[in-house]
Design a protein around this motif. Structure first.
Motif, PDB file in Angstrom:
ATOM      1  N   GLY A 114      39.674  48.585  43.016  1.00  0.00           N
ATOM      2  CA  GLY A 114      40.451  47.528  42.378  1.00  0.00           C
ATOM      3  C   GLY A 114      41.131  46.624  43.387  1.00  0.00           C
ATOM      4  N   VAL A 115      41.678  47.225  44.456  1.00  0.00           N
ATOM      5  CA  VAL A 115      42.346  46.412  45.486  1.00  0.00           C
ATOM      6  C   VAL A 115      41.340  45.529  46.216  1.00  0.00           C
ATOM      7  N   PHE A 116      40.211  46.107  46.611  1.00  0.00           N
ATOM      8  CA  PHE A 116      39.178  45.307  47.262  1.00  0.00           C
ATOM      9  C   PHE A 116      38.608  44.259  46.306  1.00  0.00           C
ATOM     10  N   GLY A 117      38.588  44.609  45.014  1.00  0.00           N
ATOM     11  CA  GLY A 117      38.108  43.631  44.039  1.00  0.00           C
ATOM     12  C   GLY A 117      39.021  42.426  43.935  1.00  0.00           C
ATOM     13  N   LEU A 118      40.331  42.643  43.979  1.00  0.00           N
ATOM     14  CA  LEU A 118      41.272  41.511  43.963  1.00  0.00           C
ATOM     15  C   LEU A 118      41.113  40.639  45.206  1.00  0.00           C
ATOM     16  N   LEU A 119      40.953  41.280  46.363  1.00  0.00           N
ATOM     17  CA  LEU A 119      40.748  40.508  47.587  1.00  0.00           C
ATOM     18  C   LEU A 119      39.429  39.736  47.543  1.00  0.00           C
ATOM     19  N   THR A 120      38.405  40.367  46.980  1.00  0.00           N
ATOM     20  CA  THR A 120      37.115  39.680  46.854  1.00  0.00           C
ATOM     21  C   THR A 120      37.198  38.531  45.867  1.00  0.00           C
ATOM     22  N   ALA A 121      37.987  38.700  44.805  1.00  0.00           N
ATOM     23  CA  ALA A 121      38.178  37.594  43.860  1.00  0.00           C
ATOM     24  C   ALA A 121      38.840  36.401  44.547  1.00  0.00           C
ATOM     25  N   LEU A 122      39.814  36.674  45.411  1.00  0.00           N
ATOM     26  CA  LEU A 122      40.438  35.592  46.177  1.00  0.00           C
ATOM     27  C   LEU A 122      39.438  34.936  47.119  1.00  0.00           C
ATOM     28  N   LEU A 123      38.569  35.732  47.722  1.00  0.00           N
ATOM     29  CA  LEU A 123      37.557  35.183  48.623  1.00  0.00           C
ATOM     30  C   LEU A 123      36.569  34.296  47.874  1.00  0.00           C
TER      31      LEU A 123
END
Length: 208
Positions: A114-123
């Motif tokens: 979930g945390v990496f998913g939020l960062l990927t969404a920002l990317l």
């Protein structure tokens, strides 16, 4: 020798494209999708792996096309809009999925995904932000490429121009009192003709 030179050429092309701004962002998106896929695979929520796998394939295909400059050859696709839709869908999908995973699931791998998913969404969102202003420059206009759109547009203009000339000559000869006119090939003649055209009598000796 030839295979080794080809591999060196592909590796050099890959390294050269990764050093560019767009290439670095695409490479970071690919790595992020792989990390999220691994985290979801190790968590209790393996069903969310489909999103990371699909976006990984989509981004890899775009990366290869841009790296090999295939988008300059396949001009029938607007690659600017294709890339923008990819980034927009990825940003929204990863944001929603990550929030659901962080709220409903509490295992370590799921939280990491979930945390990496939020960062990927920002990317992906940042990629969409920098891609949107370049949409008009991503694909050459149909006028310069001689694409099907330009050809159909010119054919329509020519047909309208020829039809106006035909109607002009028919009306001029009709008002003069007689007409001897040979219809061009492909001109539709039927019961839907206008009253002005139906009132014109074609001389039998003028018909081929």
């Amino acid at each position: 020798m030839e295979s080794s030179s080809n591999s060196k050429g592909c590796l050099g092309q890959f390294l050269a494209y990764v050093r560019t701004y767009k290439g670095a962002i695409l490479a970071a998106e690919i790595v992020a999708c792989i990390i999220i896929m691994i985290c979801f695979g190790a968590s209790w929520t393996k069903g969310y792996m489909g999103l990371s796998i699909s976006m990984l394939i989509y981004t890899t295909v775009i990366f290869i096309i841009f790296m090999c400059s295939l988008h300059t050859q396949m001009t029938f696709i607007h690659w600017g809009w294709t890339d923008f839709l990819r980034t927009l869908i990825g940003a929204v999908a990863f944001l929603i999925t990550s929030l659901i995973v962080l709220i409903q699931h509490h295992d370590g791998a799921g939280i990491a995904a979930g945390v990496f998913g939020l960062l990927t969404a920002l990317l992906f969102g940042f990629d969409a932000y920098i891609t949107f202003p370049k949409l008009k420059q991503a694909n050459p206009s149909p006028v310069r490429t001689g694409g099907s759109f330009f050809v159909l547009k010119e054919m329509g203009r020519a047909c309208r121009r020829d039809l106006r000339m035909v109607l002009f000559h028919i009306l001029m000869k009709h008002h003069a009192g007689s007409i001897c006119y040979s219809l061009p090939m492909g001109l539709p003649v039927g019961g839907n003709a206008s009253p002005k055209l139906s009132s014109i009598s074609l001389l039998p000796e003028c018909l081929e």
